[in-house]
Design a protein around this motif. Structure first.
Motif, mmCIF file in Angstrom:
data_model
loop_
_atom_site.group_PDB
_atom_site.id
_atom_site.type_symbol
_atom_site.label_atom_id
_atom_site.label_comp_id
_atom_site.label_asym_id
_atom_site.label_seq_id
_atom_site.Cartn_x
_atom_site.Cartn_y
_atom_site.Cartn_z
ATOM 1 N N THR A 94 -27.840 -8.288 26.289
ATOM 2 C CA THR A 94 -28.409 -9.561 26.738
ATOM 3 C C THR A 94 -27.383 -10.296 27.576
ATOM 4 O OG1 THR A 94 -29.101 -11.774 26.021
ATOM 5 C CG2 THR A 94 -27.719 -10.570 24.506
ATOM 6 N N ASP A 95 -27.874 -11.166 28.435
ATOM 7 C CA ASP A 95 -26.922 -11.983 29.204
ATOM 8 C C ASP A 95 -26.608 -13.298 28.490
ATOM 9 O OD1 ASP A 95 -29.305 -13.296 29.541
ATOM 10 O OD2 ASP A 95 -29.187 -13.448 31.720
ATOM 11 N N GLN A 96 -27.100 -13.462 27.268
ATOM 12 C CA GLN A 96 -26.855 -14.728 26.557
ATOM 13 C C GLN A 96 -25.371 -14.853 26.186
ATOM 14 O OE1 GLN A 96 -29.088 -15.298 22.913
ATOM 15 N NE2 GLN A 96 -28.319 -17.403 22.669
ATOM 16 N N SER A 97 -24.728 -15.871 26.698
ATOM 17 C CA SER A 97 -23.304 -16.074 26.377
ATOM 18 C C SER A 97 -23.061 -17.450 25.770
ATOM 19 C CB SER A 97 -22.457 -15.893 27.637
ATOM 20 O OG SER A 97 -22.866 -16.820 28.627
ATOM 21 N N ILE A 98 -24.141 -18.177 25.518
ATOM 22 C CA ILE A 98 -23.979 -19.499 24.894
ATOM 23 C C ILE A 98 -25.014 -19.655 23.783
ATOM 24 C CG2 ILE A 98 -22.972 -20.614 26.915
ATOM 25 C CD1 ILE A 98 -25.690 -21.708 27.671
ATOM 26 N N TRP A 99 -24.629 -20.416 22.766
ATOM 27 C CA TRP A 99 -25.524 -20.773 21.656
ATOM 28 C C TRP A 99 -26.099 -19.543 20.944
ATOM 29 C CZ3 TRP A 99 -23.563 -25.160 22.557
ATOM 30 C CH2 TRP A 99 -23.654 -25.804 23.779
ATOM 31 N N VAL A 100 -25.260 -18.530 20.718
ATOM 32 C CA VAL A 100 -25.715 -17.352 19.977
ATOM 33 C C VAL A 100 -25.632 -17.678 18.491
ATOM 34 C CG1 VAL A 100 -25.251 -14.942 19.433
ATOM 35 C CG2 VAL A 100 -24.934 -15.785 21.780
ATOM 36 N N LYS A 101 -26.754 -17.598 17.819
ATOM 37 C CA LYS A 101 -26.786 -18.042 16.427
ATOM 38 C C LYS A 101 -26.106 -17.045 15.488
ATOM 39 C CE LYS A 101 -30.583 -21.226 16.686
ATOM 40 N NZ LYS A 101 -31.975 -21.542 16.579
ATOM 41 N N TYR A 102 -25.326 -17.569 14.580
ATOM 42 C CA TYR A 102 -24.685 -16.762 13.534
ATOM 43 C C TYR A 102 -25.761 -16.203 12.616
ATOM 44 C CZ TYR A 102 -21.946 -15.857 9.267
ATOM 45 O OH TYR A 102 -21.376 -15.290 8.162
ATOM 46 N N GLU A 103 -25.667 -14.906 12.329
ATOM 47 C CA GLU A 103 -26.672 -14.312 11.446
ATOM 48 C C GLU A 103 -26.007 -13.516 10.335
ATOM 49 O OE1 GLU A 103 -29.335 -12.055 13.891
ATOM 50 O OE2 GLU A 103 -30.026 -13.846 14.939
ATOM 51 N N GLY A 104 -24.837 -13.956 9.913
ATOM 52 C CA GLY A 104 -24.100 -13.211 8.895
ATOM 53 C C GLY A 104 -24.296 -13.768 7.499
ATOM 54 N N LYS A 105 -23.314 -13.451 6.629
ATOM 55 C CA LYS A 105 -23.396 -13.906 5.236
ATOM 56 C C LYS A 105 -23.360 -15.429 5.180
ATOM 57 C CE LYS A 105 -21.189 -9.893 3.237
ATOM 58 N NZ LYS A 105 -19.849 -9.336 3.086
ATOM 59 N N PRO A 106 -23.994 -16.010 4.155
ATOM 60 C CA PRO A 106 -23.963 -17.473 4.041
ATOM 61 C C PRO A 106 -22.519 -17.978 3.972
ATOM 62 C CG PRO A 106 -25.442 -16.498 2.420
ATOM 63 C CD PRO A 106 -24.726 -15.357 3.079
ATOM 64 N N LEU A 107 -22.291 -19.110 4.589
ATOM 65 C CA LEU A 107 -20.945 -19.689 4.593
ATOM 66 C C LEU A 107 -20.911 -20.888 3.651
ATOM 67 C CD1 LEU A 107 -20.299 -19.605 8.449
ATOM 68 C CD2 LEU A 107 -19.672 -17.889 6.737
ATOM 69 N N GLU A 108 -19.748 -21.114 3.070
ATOM 70 C CA GLU A 108 -19.647 -22.150 2.034
ATOM 71 C C GLU A 108 -18.644 -23.226 2.400
ATOM 72 O OE1 GLU A 108 -18.295 -19.896 -1.222
ATOM 73 O OE2 GLU A 108 -20.235 -18.914 -1.556
ATOM 74 N N SER A 109 -18.719 -24.299 1.644
ATOM 75 C CA SER A 109 -17.724 -25.356 1.769
ATOM 76 C C SER A 109 -16.332 -24.746 1.736
ATOM 77 C CB SER A 109 -17.831 -26.320 0.578
ATOM 78 O OG SER A 109 -19.055 -27.000 0.614
ATOM 79 N N ARG A 110 -15.439 -25.288 2.536
ATOM 80 C CA ARG A 110 -14.000 -24.932 2.584
ATOM 81 C C ARG A 110 -13.723 -23.582 3.239
ATOM 82 N NH1 ARG A 110 -15.214 -26.386 -2.582
ATOM 83 N NH2 ARG A 110 -14.308 -28.343 -3.349
#
Ligand code: BGC
Length: 913
Positions: A94-110
């Motif tokens: 894809t030519d998308q180079s901006i605003w690519v959404k994170y689709e990985g493991k949930p992220l937590e505080s800290r």
């Protein structure tokens, strides 16, 4: 000016990397300028656990477009790039180079997160991996907080302010604590109901101004994270917090009833330490903290100013070498779940620019320091004083013709600071928990045996810590001054929230002002996060019935609504989307838009609006003498109803929601039809309402008339302008539409005329009267007649600066054709009296530049197009004999313009006249 171009020669210069060796490389240069979500660079205490990733491709001959990317995200730097444990996007074509959404493991505080990216160019050559970037999340949930709100009961002291309001004396709060080992890393999570400044072991933790900032406090309070590893010591430590009312507990707005019961300021802080041996320690605010109000800052209020007594300084109070045995125990209060504690989602205010005094004026025993620029912030004072004397510091935006201070326009804001000296000598003082809008500073109470010098006063310009990322300049001095005034208007009114004005007893988030100026601000500065953050406050302030209050945060609490003001909730998200290409801003605000349109509908009868309020605020020469001008409220309300429905429809379409698209598009069409039937005759003249420039502008700008009425309406607008001797007659709502409508209807010469008018009402009129910022009124002051007699007369009010958008887009010629500048339109309009103009803009893809000049019969246009975009360049005359290349293709060549499709690179188009 009509360019008569006999022939064009075309030169294009592709910047950088022209050597053959570059071509032969198997890998290409890495991506740079990596950011997360709304443009954050390696943030600490980050708010967003579902971030998006953006990067820029390098400017290089072998990099025109992206064909694929690969992002890797890990919990440790060592895992990158091959063992990404949080997310590996794989190669995405894809030519998308901006605003690519994170689709990985949930992220937590800290959580600390590391990431990098590689991309493939148009020839599918792979880049090397980018540098590793990172972000660290703040405390995302109230349940992360073990600390308690603490503070002294300052309300009980019952000190009354200038408007009989309760004043809370600033508090000094401290806590000593002992650590058994060495610290490896330390994070301070902190916020206040009020504003604070924090130090550990005698060292300032940051240079933030009045954190945590201003949100709807009953809904959400922002929290700040500091890395304090370097100031923590093994063994004994001390943390000290200064706490003042800020926006939370001061009087704000003009309604006395609101000020009598302001909650006392409190602080909430949690210091989390990871020791070198891997153990964790936590120090929290609780009832073991001690406090006093007997410190040097005696009083501090946003409107009224700060009073400081150096005799009460408490040497070393944030260090271990201080006894707090005479201090009181604080009160503590558990956090509650009804107020969300969330990491701050844009940058704090900082002192950004220092302005030196330009001139000292001594008159009738007073000494006035002139910075020659209306600014917002505080003065840094280095003034010789005698022990026991009190320095009085007053502010003004302008001097009256007789040389005296003009403070009538501050209304009830006393805006005065006092400093009492504890010894003879030069003080070094800057107020901490207040700010002022001023150009002039008057001092009295200093050591009069010493002749004042300019270094006594420096203006510390304070605003939210964003980068300025667009420039505009031209051959015309006054147009350049207008650009400067627009930028200063932005600096002065982006003090954590977008404000109407920075000096009088308002400084509130007036929604209408934000609606009209927002688009221009997006050119001049990197303010996506600033706006996204404030829009969250707008969502939180929306009433149950969908109405948007006059000001956000809503400190007026009276449920009043205004057409053209509340429409900020559709107009600004959509404009941001066009400028950034980030659909998230639409996703986040779509429900708010729908609820607002429903409120419009509820406030109308047969789709004709009955919504009240400010109308075309401050229109010049109102027939009825009213600030609301002559354009009828039902015309304005119905026009904005249609416009907001239209924007909501377009938003639904972008979000792929066809049902909503159909619903809102139909609504827009029905409202337009009613508008047209109710207010316009078939010949395009107004009926059932007063004929004004703004009524025609609304109809044409928002596309509310059927084809057959269009030309008539346009001619009537031109007639109204001609009747006004080719001058504008527009207020807050009409003014931003003038350039749009005149441009779209081919009346660019007339728009130039209006813009370059020198007489009232016009942009240059205020410049001719000495303005260094945009004024609230077209005639806030004149050399001939003095100040406008009304005390609602701010000299730093950004609304009319809305013309900036057109200056960039059409005088210099840079506009987005596809959201986010994925496709750019370069279409300058070179006209007399200009001989040159240029703009640069840092878009999400990189720098765009457009610069034109007419010199000794040669017209030159320099253009820079960033990688991964294309541009449509529209030249004002026919291009003859242009040969298509890989980088430039002719789309059309008509008699009076030529359209080219241009690939990334830097180009010069020249023609001999
Ligand atoms: C403010 C504005 C605002 C207006 C509402 C004023 O007091 O300063 O600029 O939009 O009220 O009409």
């Amino acid at each position: 000016m009509n360019l008569k171009l006999s022939f064009y020669t075309l030169i294009f210069v592709v910047a950088l990397c022209t050597s053959i060796s570059c071509k032969e490389k198997t890998t290409i240069e890495k991506a740079n300028d990596l950011t997360v979500s709304e443009g954050f660079k390696n943030p600490l205490g980050f708010y967003d656990s579902s971030p998006s990733f953006s990067w820029k491709l390098p400017v290089a001959e072998d990099v025109k477009h992206q064909s694929a990317y690969h992002i890797v995200v890990a919990s440790s730097e060592d895992l990158l790039p091959d063992n990404a444990d949080l997310w590996d996007s794989g190669k995405q074509m894809t030519d998308q180079s901006i605003w690519v959404k994170y689709e990985g493991k949930p992220l937590e505080s800290r959580q600390k997160v590391y990431w990098q990216v590689k991309y493939w160019n148009q020839d599918e050559d792979a880049s090397v991996w980018s540098a590793i970037n990172h972000f660290e999340l703040g405390l995302l949930n109230n349940s992360d907080w073990k600390a308690q709100w603490v503070g002294l009961d300052t309300k009980a002291e019952g000190i009354l302010g200038s408007q009989e309001n309760i004043i809370h004396r600033p508090q000094y709060l401290r806590k000593g604590f002992e650590l058994s080992g060495d610290v490896a890393s330390a994070r301070l999570y902190i916020t206040a109901k009020g504003v604070f400044d924090v130090a550990i072991n005698g060292q300032d933790v940051s240079d933030d101004v009045m954190p945590p900032g201003y949100t709807p406090y009953k809904e959400r309070i922002e929290t700040i994270t500091y890395d304090v590893t370097s100031v923590i010591e093994s063994g004994q430590n001390t943390i000290g917090v200064e706490l003042a009312s800020g926006w939370h507990s001061s009087r704000l707005g003009w309604k006395k009833a609101l000020w009598v019961d302001t909650e006392t300021p409190k602080v909430l802080c949690q210091l989390e330490l990871t020791m070198k041996d891997g153990t964790k320690e936590i120090i929290v605010s609780d009832d073991s903290w001690k406090g006093t109000t007997n410190g040097p800052i005696r009083l501090s209020e946003i409107y009224d100013g700060e009073t400081y007594d150096a005799n009460l300084e408490m040497e070393g109070w944030t260090t271990n070498n201080f006894s707090d045995k005479d201090w009181s125990s604080v009160n503590s209060f558990p956090i509650t779940n009804n107020i969300r504690l969330e990491p701050k989602r844009h940058t704090t205010v900082k002192s950004k620019i220092e302005l030196a005094t330009q001139e000292i004026i001594q008159k009738d025993g007073t000494v006035i320091f002139d910075l020659k620029q209306n600014m917002v912030g505080v003065p840094l004072l280095k003034v010789p004083m005698k022990k026991g004397e009190t320095l009085k510091v007053r502010f003004a935006e302008m001097l009256s013709p007789d040389g005296t201070f003009y403070t009538k326009n501050y209304r009830s804001a006393l805006s005065t600071n006092y400093y009492t000296a504890s010894k003879d000598g030069v003080i070094d003082w800057m107020p901490k928990f207040t700010f002022h809008g001023f150009r002039y500073i008057e001092l009295s109470g200093f050591d009069t045996t010493i002749e004042p010098t300019k270094d006594w006063v420096t203006g510390m310009v304070q605003y939210s810590d964003f980068d300025e990322n667009g420039t505009f300049t031209s051959s015309h001095e006054k147009l350049n001054q207008l650009q400067s005034n627009i930028v200063w208007g932005m600096r002065g009114n982006f003090f954590d929230i977008p404000t109407d004005c920075p000096q009088r007893d308002e400084r509130m988030g007036w929604t209408g002002d934000a609606q009209v100026f927002g688009p221009t601000s997006m050119f001049n500065a990197d303010v996506y996060k600033f706006w996204a953050s404030w829009l969250q406050s707008v969502r939180e302030s929306q009433f149950e019935n969908g109405a948007i209050p006059w000001v956000v945060p809503d400190v007026l609490f009276d449920g009043k609504v205004s057409a053209g003001w509340g429409d900020v909730c559709t107009i600004i998200p959509y404009k941001i989307y066009q400028r950034t290409g980030d659909v998230k801003i639409l996703e986040d605000n779509f429900e708010m838009m729908k609820a607002w349109v429903a409120y419009h509908q509820e406030s109308s009868e047969n789709l004709i609006s009955k919504m009240g309020f400010f109308a075309d605020w401050l229109q010049p020469y109102p027939e009825n003498g009213d600030n609301k001008g002559d354009t009828k409220l039902n015309v304005i309300g119905t026009a904005f109803f249609a416009q907001s429905a239209h924007i909501t429809a377009k938003t639904a379409k972008i979000l792929g929601n066809n049902d909503d698209y159909n619903t809102y598009y139909k609504l827009y069409k029905s409202v337009s039809e009613q508008f047209s039937n109710q207010f316009f005759n078939t010949d395009g003249t107004i009926k059932n309402a007063t004929e004004t420039q703004t009524s025609y502008l609304l109809a044409l700008a928002f596309k509310l008339l059927p084809e057959e009425k269009h030309e008539g309406a346009k001619q009537n607008l031109l007639k109204k302008i001609a009747e006004a001797d080719n001058h504008l007659r527009t207020g807050f709502l009409g003014t931003p539409l003038l350039s749009q409508v005149l441009d779209e209807t081919g009346e660019i010469d007339l728009m130039y005329k209006l813009l370059f008018n020198e007489t009232y009402p016009s942009w240059f009129y205020s410049i001719n009267q000495g303005a260094s910022t945009i004024w609230e009124r077209w005639n806030s002051y004149s050399k001939a007649e003095g100040f406008n007699p009304q005390n609602m007369n701010s000299l730093n009010h950004y609304a009319y600066g809305a013309i900036g958008e057109w200056m960039y887009e059409r005088i210099a010629g840079i506009a987005p054709l596809e959201a986010g500048y994925k496709v750019i339109r370069i279409a300058p309009e070179p006209k007399s009296p200009l001989t040159s103009a240029s703009a640069e803009l840092n878009t999400p893809y990189g720098k765009v530049a457009s610069s034109w000049e007419i010199n000794e019969g040669t017209f030159t246009l320099n253009v820079t197009i960033p990688p991964n975009t294309t541009a449509k360049v529209i030249l004002p005359e026919t291009l003859e004999s242009i040969e298509d290349t890989n980088d430039i293709k002719t789309i059309s060549s008509e008699t009076d313009d030529t359209e080219l499709l241009v690939q990334p690179g830097t180009y010069t188009f020249k023609s001999k006249l």
